[in-house]
Design a protein around this motif. Structure first.
Motif, PDB file in Angstrom:
ATOM      1  N   PRO A  75      -8.248   4.437  -1.614  1.00  0.00           N
ATOM      2  CA  PRO A  75      -7.466   4.678  -0.393  1.00  0.00           C
ATOM      3  C   PRO A  75      -7.564   3.584   0.658  1.00  0.00           C
ATOM      4  N   SER A 128       0.816  -1.221   0.000  1.00  0.00           N
ATOM      5  CA  SER A 128       0.000   0.000   0.000  1.00  0.00           C
ATOM      6  C   SER A 128       0.848   1.268   0.000  1.00  0.00           C
ATOM      7  N   LYS A 158       1.018   4.024  -3.002  1.00  0.00           N
ATOM      8  CA  LYS A 158       0.712   5.440  -2.792  1.00  0.00           C
ATOM      9  C   LYS A 158       1.841   6.327  -3.301  1.00  0.00           C
TER      10      LYS A 158
END
Length: 315
Positions: free
Chosen positions: A78, A50, A54
């Motif tokens: 998200p 993750s 990002k």
């Protein structure tokens, strides 16, 4: 016709949803490919990567803004919980036009089963190499070894070797021996077991298995008809190869084997958009409609017809 000017033009698909596991490179590849084709992308990566996802997405947004493109062109979901996947499979309230899963069999199977929008994907790569009775032995050996062992973990790796009974006496033992010498485990039918004592008996499940490892199933078949019948029963419509010096036999293989990619006298490891000259790809699709085989920039578009007239009406 009828004085009309008809033009077919390519258009973006719209919004492409990408669901993937712990592969942060997909964030860059999928986002860039979708944008290049004129689509917006909604990316949902796995929790294991993750932070990497990002960081890559932040870099993509920086480039998007510097190019005066809409910031929302490439969006990163998200959250990483499974609920997000479920919402994407429903189509995000009609906002997704197509979904591309990138990951293991369980993820792809879920997407194919539950998605309410079109899906570009393949479930398995059960790829075959068929060595015909008129195949050159040296060529067959080189192709089989490369197709199986160059990279065992990719979807284009060969998982089953089929040998024509017409050349089994001269080709089967050398091919099996070459595989074993390179550290490949061979699971075979009775003929393959007789060819080398190191061959393990193949079960019915072996013919369906995508090993993604240095393991291959080997069977002797009755000519091109036997090979086509075996692939039709056990294959996954991904990539299959014939090795033969007979062009008519190769033409029949191409006409009757229903796979997204077929090769004549070449390794199955060429099953890749980059190798086809298409540039980057987002994956391989084995479905019947629209995109089939490598899915690159062109496959991430559809088309529409523009008809220009001068007052014509249909009688």
């Amino acid at each position: 016709p009828n004085g009309l000017h008809i033009e077919r033009v390519r258009v973006p698909l719209g919004v492409v949803g990408i669901i993937y596991e712990s592969r942060p490179n997909v964030t860059a590849d999928a986002g860039a490919l979708c944008l290049k084709a004129g689509n917006a992308a909604v990316l949902r990566g796995g929790s294991e990567a993750s932070r990497s996802n990002k960081a890559i997405h932040d870099a993509l947004v920086e480039g998007i803004l510097a190019s005066n493109l809409p910031e929302a062109s490439i969006q990163l979901v998200p959250v990483t919980d499974r609920g997000a996947v479920g919402e994407m499979l429903k189509g995000l309230g009609g906002n997704l036009d197509v979904i591309v899963p990138r990951g293991g069999k369980s993820l792809v199977a879920r997407v194919q089963e539950e998605a309410r929008v079109p899906v570009f994907a393949h479930l398995e790569g059960v790829c075959h190499v068929y060595v015909d009775g008129e195949a050159d032995l040296d060529m067959a050996r080189n192709i089989v070894l490369n197709a199986k062992l160059r990279r065992t973990g990719i979807c284009g790796a060969a998982e089953t070797l089929l040998v024509d009974e017409a050349c089994a006496a001269t080709h089967l033992q050398p091919l099996v021996a070459a595989l074993i010498a390179e550290g490949c485990e061979v699971r075979g039918d009775e003929a393959a077991q007789k060819a080398d004592p190191k061959v393990k008996p193949a079960s019915e499940e072996d013919w369906y298995t995508e090993y993604l490892d240095a393991i291959i199933a080997v069977r002797v078949v009755k000519g091109i008809g036997g090979a086509i019948a075996h692939i039709a029963q056990y294959g996954s419509n991904h990539t299959d190869c014939i090795v033969t010096g007979n062009q008519k036999t190769a033409d029949r293989f191409f006409a009757e084997v229903d796979s997204a990619i077929l090769l004549h006298n070449a390794s199955t490891q060429f099953a890749d958009g980059g190798e086809f000259g298409m540039g980057a790809e987002i994956g391989i699709a084995t479905g019947k409609f629209h995109a089939r085989g490598p899915v690159g920039v062109e496959q991430l578009t559809s088309f529409k017809y523009l008809v220009r007239g001068s007052g014509q009406v249909r009688p």
